[in-house]
Design a protein around this motif. Structure first.
Motif, mmCIF file in Angstrom:
data_model
loop_
_atom_site.group_PDB
_atom_site.id
_atom_site.type_symbol
_atom_site.label_atom_id
_atom_site.label_comp_id
_atom_site.label_asym_id
_atom_site.label_seq_id
_atom_site.Cartn_x
_atom_site.Cartn_y
_atom_site.Cartn_z
ATOM 1 N N LEU A 9 0.824 -1.202 0.000
ATOM 2 C CA LEU A 9 0.000 0.000 0.000
ATOM 3 C C LEU A 9 0.862 1.258 0.000
ATOM 4 N N ILE A 10 1.861 1.302 0.866
ATOM 5 C CA ILE A 10 2.721 2.479 0.964
ATOM 6 C C ILE A 10 3.541 2.668 -0.307
ATOM 7 N N LYS A 11 4.094 1.597 -0.845
ATOM 8 C CA LYS A 11 4.913 1.698 -2.059
ATOM 9 C C LYS A 11 4.121 2.234 -3.241
ATOM 10 N N ARG A 12 2.824 1.950 -3.292
ATOM 11 C CA ARG A 12 2.009 2.367 -4.431
ATOM 12 C C ARG A 12 1.195 3.634 -4.157
ATOM 13 N N SER A 13 1.490 4.290 -3.043
ATOM 14 C CA SER A 13 0.771 5.505 -2.677
ATOM 15 C C SER A 13 1.389 6.720 -3.366
ATOM 16 N N ASP A 14 0.812 7.887 -3.099
ATOM 17 C CA ASP A 14 1.375 9.124 -3.642
ATOM 18 C C ASP A 14 2.288 9.827 -2.637
ATOM 19 N N LEU A 15 2.747 9.090 -1.622
ATOM 20 C CA LEU A 15 3.724 9.650 -0.685
ATOM 21 C C LEU A 15 5.012 9.982 -1.436
ATOM 22 N N LYS A 90 0.190 12.907 5.382
ATOM 23 C CA LYS A 90 -0.229 12.146 4.194
ATOM 24 C C LYS A 90 -0.261 10.651 4.483
ATOM 25 N N LEU A 91 0.730 10.168 5.230
ATOM 26 C CA LEU A 91 0.757 8.751 5.605
ATOM 27 C C LEU A 91 -0.454 8.418 6.467
ATOM 28 N N LEU A 94 -3.559 8.209 4.358
ATOM 29 C CA LEU A 94 -3.544 6.966 3.577
ATOM 30 C C LEU A 94 -3.987 5.795 4.439
ATOM 31 N N SER A 97 -7.669 5.961 5.587
ATOM 32 C CA SER A 97 -8.612 5.657 4.497
ATOM 33 C C SER A 97 -8.728 4.160 4.229
ATOM 34 N N HIS A 98 -7.796 3.369 4.774
ATOM 35 C CA HIS A 98 -7.830 1.916 4.624
ATOM 36 C C HIS A 98 -8.165 1.204 5.939
#
Length: 133
Positions: A9-15, A90-91, A94, A97-98
């Motif tokens: 999830l984190i790797k594919r986020s917009d962070l 932002k984290l 993310l 939201s999950h």
């Protein structure tokens, strides 16, 4: 496993993650359970380490647990000139939201080996009991 799903999830986020390849695999500086030894003292990227803290049976009904409460920690070592507050906001958005809930923020400190700003965050999520055959 929650940690591997969280890593994905984190790797594919917009962070604002850095590009960092290890053995021809893009990691974005996000790792589960351990950091490769060749990266431990580097400070040229933001590094995120994910670890389990505890799993507890939860939400009892009829004397049986119906959910599993998974707690985990996120350790972040920031490269220079990263707005840590914005990154963490932002984290948090993310994860929230999950379905993840923040349970603790241990605050910022400076790593003695790399002089990087670091923080440790703790979150939890309830997982429904899996249905057996």
């Amino acid at each position: 496993m929650v940690i591997k799903e969280l890593e994905y999830l984190i790797k594919r986020s917009d962070l604002p993650l850095d590009s960092l390849e290890i053995n021809d695999e893009e990691t974005h500086g996000v790792f589960s359970y351990r950091v490769p030894s060749e990266l431990v003292e580097r400070d040229d990227f933001t590094l995120i380490l994910l670890n389990d803290i505890r799993s507890l049976h939860d939400e009892y009904g009829g004397d049986h647990a119906t959910q599993l409460l998974k707690r985990f920690q996120i350790q972040i070592w920031y490269k220079r000139n990263v707005d840590a507050d914005l990154f963490e906001w932002k984290l948090h958005e993310l994860l929230e939201s999950h379905g993840f809930r923040e349970i603790e923020n241990l605050g910022h400190d400076v790593d003695e080996e790399t002089n990087q700003l670091k923080v440790e965050l703790r979150y939890e999520i309830n997982i429904n009991k899996p249905t057996l055959y």
